[in-house]
Write a protein that holds these residues in place. Structure first.
Motif, PDB file in Angstrom:
ATOM      1  N   ASN A   1       0.859  -1.181   0.000  1.00  0.00           N
ATOM      2  CA  ASN A   1       0.000   0.000   0.000  1.00  0.00           C
ATOM      3  C   ASN A   1       0.900   1.238   0.000  1.00  0.00           C
ATOM      4  N   HIS A   2       1.110   1.825  -1.153  1.00  0.00           N
ATOM      5  CA  HIS A   2       2.077   2.910  -1.311  1.00  0.00           C
ATOM      6  C   HIS A   2       1.495   4.290  -1.015  1.00  0.00           C
ATOM      7  N   SER A   3       0.268   4.354  -0.602  1.00  0.00           N
ATOM      8  CA  SER A   3      -0.353   5.656  -0.357  1.00  0.00           C
ATOM      9  C   SER A   3      -0.063   6.142   1.056  1.00  0.00           C
ATOM     10  N   ILE A   4      -0.057   7.468   1.213  1.00  0.00           N
ATOM     11  CA  ILE A   4       0.097   8.087   2.528  1.00  0.00           C
ATOM     12  C   ILE A   4      -0.782   9.322   2.571  1.00  0.00           C
TER      13      ILE A   4
ATOM     14  N   GLY B   1      -0.343  12.594   7.337  1.00  0.00           N
ATOM     15  CA  GLY B   1       0.729  11.661   7.665  1.00  0.00           C
ATOM     16  C   GLY B   1       2.048  12.061   7.036  1.00  0.00           C
ATOM     17  N   CYS B   2       1.991  12.579   5.816  1.00  0.00           N
ATOM     18  CA  CYS B   2       3.203  13.013   5.127  1.00  0.00           C
ATOM     19  C   CYS B   2       3.833  14.204   5.834  1.00  0.00           C
TER      20      CYS B   2
ATOM     21  N   ASN C   1       9.272  10.504  -4.768  1.00  0.00           N
ATOM     22  CA  ASN C   1      10.424   9.685  -5.131  1.00  0.00           C
ATOM     23  C   ASN C   1      11.428   9.641  -3.976  1.00  0.00           C
ATOM     24  N   HIS C   2      11.003   9.002  -2.879  1.00  0.00           N
ATOM     25  CA  HIS C   2      11.852   8.925  -1.690  1.00  0.00           C
ATOM     26  C   HIS C   2      11.300   7.852  -0.768  1.00  0.00           C
ATOM     27  N   LEU C   3      12.104   7.477   0.248  1.00  0.00           N
ATOM     28  CA  LEU C   3      11.660   6.466   1.204  1.00  0.00           C
ATOM     29  C   LEU C   3      10.570   6.977   2.129  1.00  0.00           C
ATOM     30  N   PHE C   4      10.539   8.283   2.352  1.00  0.00           N
ATOM     31  CA  PHE C   4       9.537   8.895   3.223  1.00  0.00           C
ATOM     32  C   PHE C   4       9.332  10.331   2.765  1.00  0.00           C
ATOM     33  N   CYS C   5       8.453  11.040   3.434  1.00  0.00           N
ATOM     34  CA  CYS C   5       8.151  12.421   3.057  1.00  0.00           C
ATOM     35  C   CYS C   5       9.239  13.344   3.579  1.00  0.00           C
ATOM     36  N   ASP C   6      10.182  13.678   2.734  1.00  0.00           N
ATOM     37  CA  ASP C   6      11.239  14.614   3.065  1.00  0.00           C
ATOM     38  C   ASP C   6      10.971  15.937   2.345  1.00  0.00           C
ATOM     39  N   LEU C   7      11.639  16.979   2.775  1.00  0.00           N
ATOM     40  CA  LEU C   7      11.357  18.310   2.237  1.00  0.00           C
ATOM     41  C   LEU C   7      11.621  18.422   0.741  1.00  0.00           C
ATOM     42  N   LYS C   8      12.815  18.047   0.314  1.00  0.00           N
ATOM     43  CA  LYS C   8      13.181  18.251  -1.084  1.00  0.00           C
ATOM     44  C   LYS C   8      12.322  17.446  -2.051  1.00  0.00           C
ATOM     45  N   PRO C   9      12.030  16.162  -1.790  1.00  0.00           N
ATOM     46  CA  PRO C   9      11.112  15.450  -2.681  1.00  0.00           C
ATOM     47  C   PRO C   9       9.721  16.069  -2.738  1.00  0.00           C
ATOM     48  N   LEU C  10       9.262  16.625  -1.611  1.00  0.00           N
ATOM     49  CA  LEU C  10       7.946  17.275  -1.602  1.00  0.00           C
ATOM     50  C   LEU C  10       7.943  18.552  -2.433  1.00  0.00           C
TER      51      LEU C  10
END
Length: 233
Positions: free
Chosen positions: A53-56, A60-61, A148-157
């Motif tokens: 389940n790839h959604s967040i 949560g993000c 495009n990252h393992l978790f919600c980080d600033l730069k990918p967002l």
């Protein structure tokens, strides 16, 4: 494993009176930081691996961003505080020993000072994350819904935002200089004095004990600096 290991460290320090010293007090804070960071990222990552389940959720993000920034910034300042703690322990009148006399050492690092320094470290992380959260909440994200990252980080967002992100990019640069570079400079200056004091110790055994006391801390802040340089914040 991360939770059990850090909880064990925290519980052992909490219930061992002989470990109620500044160094172990700050180590327990680092354990809490690691628990917080792991708990904010790993559950969702494990959920993705197990259920695909790839959604967040939106909340949560943003929660991941907030706790990640709090933990990283607080860790930088805690490591800087630990450098001061080692400086206070070694740079005392009894320079021929690696660890100074407890009665003299307590004048440098009492519990009230340690608690204040730890609180300031956490508050700096909270201040930094609140700044990012207030800026991110004003942006719209319309380019894609794939991070495009393992978790919600600033730069990918930021790559997904269709708003002008110049303000938060400037905030990241200011934050890196203030909350990243400043502790690093303080740590380097502290260790210049520390190494200078160690070299003045006459006994070889005393020098080895002093270096062994500080080596793990030096490796830890070095890894954090490399992590920051690679663009984690």
């Amino acid at each position: 494993m991360a939770l059990s290991g850090n909880l064990t460290i925290f519980v052992v320090i909490l219930f061992s009176p002989n470990l109620h010293t500044p160094m172990y007090f700050f180590l327990s804070n680092l354990s809490i930081l690691d628990i917080t960071l792991t708990s904010s990222i790993m559950p969702k990552l494990l959920d993705i691996c197990l259920t695909e389940n790839h959604s967040i959720t939106y909340i949560g993000c943003f929660t991941q961003v907030v706790f990640f920034v709090i933990c990283v910034v607080a860790e930088y300042f805690l490591l800087a505080v630990m450098a001061y703690d080692r400086y206070a322990a070694i740079c005392c009148p009894l320079r021929y020993v690696a660890i100074c006399h407890p009665l003299r050492y307590s004048t440098f690092m009492n519990f009230y000072l340690c608690a204040c320094l730890a609180l300031v470290s956490w508050l700096c992380g909270l201040l930094d994350s609140s700044t990012y959260l207030s800026l991110l909440s004003q942006y719209t994200f319309c380019k894609s819904n794939v991070i495009n990252h393992l978790f919600c980080d600033l730069k990918p967002l930021l790559k997904l935002s269709c708003s002008n992100t110049q303000s938060i990019e400037s905030a990241i640069q200011v934050s890196g200089a203030l909350f990243g570079f400043t502790p690093l400079v303080f740590i380097i200056i502290s260790y210049v004095f520390i190494i200078s004091a160690i070299l003045k110790i006459r006994s070889t055994k005393g020098k080895q004990k002093a270096f062994s006391t500080c080596s793990s801390h030096m490796l830890q802040w070095s890894s954090c600096f490399l992590e920051s340089s690679s663009g984690c914040i």
